[in-house]
Scaffold this motif. Structure first.
Motif, PDB file in Angstrom:
ATOM      1  N   HIS A 116       0.859  -1.181   0.000  1.00 39.01           N
ATOM      2  CA  HIS A 116       0.000   0.000   0.000  1.00 39.01           C
ATOM      3  C   HIS A 116       0.893   1.228   0.000  1.00 39.01           C
ATOM      4  O   HIS A 116       2.118   1.116  -0.037  1.00 39.01           O
ATOM      5  N   ASN A 117       0.313   2.397   0.049  1.00 40.02           N
ATOM      6  CA  ASN A 117       1.078   3.630  -0.114  1.00 40.02           C
ATOM      7  C   ASN A 117       0.972   4.537   1.106  1.00 40.02           C
ATOM      8  O   ASN A 117       1.087   5.754   0.992  1.00 40.02           O
ATOM      9  N   LYS A 118       0.756   3.951   2.285  1.00 40.05           N
ATOM     10  CA  LYS A 118       0.585   4.751   3.488  1.00 40.05           C
ATOM     11  C   LYS A 118       1.954   5.188   4.005  1.00 40.05           C
ATOM     12  O   LYS A 118       2.791   4.367   4.381  1.00 40.05           O
TER      13      LYS A 118
END
Length: 202
Positions: free
Chosen positions: A67-69
Motif C-alpha cells: 500500500h502507499n501509506k
C-alpha cells in the motif's frame, strides 16, 4: 522505563504528549499519531551446520510494498541477506547475526529526508534462557546503519536498540516470537516498538 530507572537521556521525549507522533522537518508536518499494517516480508533460512550445542545458518528475504501509506509502507522492495550463529550451553543461549539490506525503488520523502543511501547494515548480539524445550526468553542488542544524510548526528549515525522477547516453538517447524524494542541509549528511533513474528521452517 530504562531511561527513568538508570538516568539515561530520553531525547526530549518526556516533554511531549504520550502516544503522539510529531515530525516537523523540511516541509513535512505530521502532528497526529498513526497506525497500520506494515509491508509483508518472506524469508528463506538454511542451516549450514548444527549440532546439539552450536549452529550456523544463512537466510535471505524480500519485502513488498502493498500500500502507499506514508511511514507505514516504505514504498520500496527490500532484499535482505543474513548470517546467523548460535550456541546453547545447558539452559544458556547466545547468538549473533550480521545482515545486509538493499532497498529498491524510491522511498517516501526521499528528497526531504535526505535518504542518500539505498542500503542498510544490521548486526546484533544477544543471549537468552531456555525455559523448556519450546520456550526461550531473549535479551538482545542490535545496531543498524542509517540511510539518512540529514546532518543530524543521532539520525545519521547507526542506531542501537535493546530488545527483550520470547520465542516459542509451537510445533517442530513453526515458531512464534514476540519482542519489545527500546531505543535505550541513543534515542534516535521510536521509544518503544512491539514486534510479532511467525516463522515456518521447510
Amino acid at each position: 522505563a530504562f531511561h527513568h530507572a538508570f538516568g539515561l537521556p530520553n531525547g526530549g521525549r518526556e516533554t511531549g504528549k504520550n502516544n503522539q507522533m510529531v515530525l516537523k522537518w523540511n516541509g513535512i508536518n505530521i502532528t497526529e499519531s498513526f497506525s497500520g499494517i506494515g509491508d509483508p516480508a518472506i524469508y528463506i533460512k538454511r542451516t549450514l551446520f548444527e549440532n546439539h550445542m552450536f549452529g550456523i545458518s544463512a537466510s535471505m528475504g524480500i519485502k513488498f510494498p502493498v500500500h502507499n501509506k506514508t511511514f507505514i509502507s516504505s514504498n520500496t522492495v527490500d532484499l535482505g541477506f543474513s548470517t546467523n550463529v548460535h550456541a546453547l550451553i545447558k539452559w544458556f543461549y547466545i547468538y549473533g547475526h550480521l545482515s545486509y539490506i538493499q532497498m529498491l525503488g524510491t522511498p517516501h520523502y526521499k528528497d526531504k529526508l535526505f535518504i542518500n543511501r539505498s542500503y542498510i547494515f544490521n548486526w546484533g548480539v544477544g543471549f537468552g534462557w531456555k525455559i523448556n524445550d519450546k520456550v526461550i526468553v531473549m535479551n538482545q542488542f542490535y545496531s543498524q546503519s542509517s540511510p539518512y544524510d540529514m546532518q543530524i548526528q543521532r539520525i545519521d549515525d547507526p542506531s542501537l536498540v535493546h530488545s527483550i522477547g520470547v520465542r516459542w516453538a509451537v510445533f517442530k517447524n513453526f515458531l512464534l516470537q514476540f519482542s519489545a524494542d527500546e531505543d535505550t541509549f541513543l534515542f534516535s528511533t521510536c521509544d518503544i516498538a512491539f514486534n510479532f513474528q511467525a516463522e515456518m521452517r521447510f
